[in-house]
Design an enzyme around this catalytic site. Structure first.
Site, PDB file in Angstrom:
ATOM      1  CB  SER A 167      -0.555  -0.372   1.166  1.00  0.00           C
ATOM      2  OG  SER A 167      -1.616   0.970   1.765  1.00  0.00           O
ATOM      3  CG  HIS A 191      -3.471  -1.628  -1.221  1.00  0.00           C
ATOM      4  ND1 HIS A 191      -5.374  -1.871  -1.367  1.00  0.00           N
ATOM      5  CD2 HIS A 191      -4.540  -0.470  -0.204  1.00  0.00           C
ATOM      6  CE1 HIS A 191      -6.184  -1.888  -0.646  1.00  0.00           C
ATOM      7  NE2 HIS A 191      -6.011  -0.726   0.242  1.00  0.00           N
ATOM      8  CG  ASP A 218      -4.834   2.329   0.908  1.00  0.00           C
ATOM      9  OD1 ASP A 218      -5.918   2.140   1.339  1.00  0.00           O
ATOM     10  OD2 ASP A 218      -3.988   1.974   1.223  1.00  0.00           O
ATOM     11  CG  MET A 233      -8.514   8.137   3.023  1.00  0.00           C
ATOM     12  SD  MET A 233      -7.494   7.704   3.919  1.00  0.00           S
ATOM     13  CE  MET A 233      -6.558   6.025   3.742  1.00  0.00           C
ATOM     14  CG  HIS A 261      -9.053   0.129   0.586  1.00  0.00           C
ATOM     15  ND1 HIS A 261      -8.207   0.399   1.254  1.00  0.00           N
ATOM     16  CD2 HIS A 261     -11.080   0.781   0.103  1.00  0.00           C
ATOM     17  CE1 HIS A 261      -9.597  -0.001   2.321  1.00  0.00           C
ATOM     18  NE2 HIS A 261     -10.602   0.365   1.620  1.00  0.00           N
ATOM     19  CG  MET A 290     -11.352   3.540   2.045  1.00  0.00           C
ATOM     20  SD  MET A 290      -9.526   3.385   3.285  1.00  0.00           S
ATOM     21  CE  MET A 290      -8.605   3.545   1.757  1.00  0.00           C
ATOM     22  CG  MET A 329     -11.267  -2.152   6.320  1.00  0.00           C
ATOM     23  SD  MET A 329      -9.377  -1.532   5.040  1.00  0.00           S
ATOM     24  CE  MET A 329      -8.900  -0.911   6.337  1.00  0.00           C
ATOM     25  CG  ASP A 372      -5.576  -2.765   4.030  1.00  0.00           C
ATOM     26  OD1 ASP A 372      -4.901  -2.300   4.568  1.00  0.00           O
ATOM     27  OD2 ASP A 372      -6.794  -1.761   3.296  1.00  0.00           O
TER      28      ASP A 372
HETATM   29  C1  DX5 Z   1      -6.180   2.239   5.646  1.00  0.00           C
HETATM   30  C2  DX5 Z   1      -5.918   1.843   4.219  1.00  0.00           C
HETATM   31  C3  DX5 Z   1      -4.898   0.567   4.023  1.00  0.00           C
HETATM   32  C4  DX5 Z   1      -3.183   1.364   4.880  1.00  0.00           C
HETATM   33  C5  DX5 Z   1      -2.363   0.262   5.899  1.00  0.00           C
HETATM   34  O1  DX5 Z   1      -7.400   2.710   5.998  1.00  0.00           O
HETATM   35  O2  DX5 Z   1      -6.604   1.277   3.806  1.00  0.00           O
HETATM   36  O3  DX5 Z   1      -4.666  -0.050   3.072  1.00  0.00           O
HETATM   37  O4  DX5 Z   1      -2.143   1.908   4.235  1.00  0.00           O
HETATM   38  O5  DX5 Z   1      -1.317   0.513   6.589  1.00  0.00           O
HETATM   39  P1  DX5 Z   1      -0.876  -0.030   6.967  1.00  0.00           P
HETATM   40  O6  DX5 Z   1       0.324  -1.312   6.386  1.00  0.00           O
HETATM   41  O7  DX5 Z   1       0.466   0.954   8.064  1.00  0.00           O
HETATM   42  O8  DX5 Z   1      -1.044  -0.620   8.818  1.00  0.00           O
HETATM   43 ZN    ZN Z   2      -6.374   0.000   2.074  1.00  0.00          ZN
END
Ligand code: DX5
Ligand code: ZN
Length: 229
Positions: free
Chosen positions: A11, A36, A38, A40, A69, A71, A140, A178
């Site tokens: 990620s 991956h 993310d 947001m 992903h 969010m 998650m 994740d």
């Molecule tokens: C959190 C994200 C993850 C994040 C995980 O909301 O969806 O993908 O990058 O980070 P680590 O591996 O540091 O927990």
């Molecule tokens: Zn993620």
């Protein structure tokens, strides 16, 4: 499930954005299976991250599948933009989506892979009716929104439940985890039945570098595959 085949999905949330292309190239050389990303919106989760221009840049930096992903509050609104930017798959949340089936069908109509994500407080049972329509499920293992959080151990029985659901109803569907995935938690989630591991800080924030960090996660995954579930 063949427990020997564990996929790693670095990620980039924890990557050094000054050297993003290099870091992703390093992850690719070290055997990453997908990248991956993310996304947001500061609304669905209390944080902001990145949008389609990052995907567009990454598309030129790697041949790996780009997994997005989402969010965000209105995933349908952004599917075309991310597809044009180069996303190969979408992970959409069950939470807050009154028309999840429609969102899933929209992703499929764009000829992209689709996965459904469930947050820690969401029971596995909500997957029952959508499972047959998806290519992957993402559980998650932290509350979404931030990297560097601690793995929530009570997610392990849920991973086991979803593994059983998949084996019975949709063999071949990926089971991804994740949040808080590192060398300590990898054997636990693999043993519970996960076959795709997202890791941000355990890959990009390690002093030893991306390749060494990924090697450590693979070694830890092998511990999980050799123990009994
Ligand atoms: C959190 C994200 C993850 C994040 C995980 O909301 O969806 O993908 O990058 O980070 P680590 O591996 O540091 O927990
Ligand atoms: Zn993620």
């Amino acid at each position: 499930m063949d427990k020997g085949i564990i996929k790693l999905a670095p990620s980039i949330l924890s990557a050094d954005f000054v050297h993003l292309g290099q870091q992703v190239a390093e992850a690719e050389r070290a055997g990453a299976d997908r990248i991956h990303i993310d996304v947001m919106d500061g609304h669905f989760v209390p944080n902001l991250s990145m949008g389609a221009p990052i995907v567009e840049s990454l598309r030129r930096a790697t041949r790996l599948p780009l997994e997005t992903h989402l969010m965000i509050s209105d995933p349908d609104f952004f599917l075309n933009e991310f597809t044009e930017a180069g996303s190969d798959s979408f992970l959409v949340h069950w939470e807050g989506n009154n028309n999840l089936h429609r969102t899933v069908q929209r992703v499929k109509a764009l000829d992209r892979r689709v996965g459904v994500v469930i947050n820690p407080a969401t029971p596995a049972a909500v997957l029952e009716e959508i499972l047959r329509d998806v290519d992957q499920v993402l559980i998650m293992t932290v509350n979404p929104g931030f990297g560097h959080q601690h793995f929530i151990p009570t997610m392990l029985p849920k991973i086991r439940r979803v593994r059983l659901m998949i084996d019975e109803n949709k063999p071949g569907c990926d089971l991804e985890v994740d949040g808080g995935i590192d060398a300590t938690t990898v054997p636990l989630v693999v043993d519970a039945g996960a076959n795709v591991l997202v890791a941000g800080s355990a890959i990009f924030s390690e002093k030893e570098g991306v390749a060494a960090a990924m090697k450590r996660l693979r070694t830890a995954a092998n511990q999980g595959t050799t123990s009994s579930r």
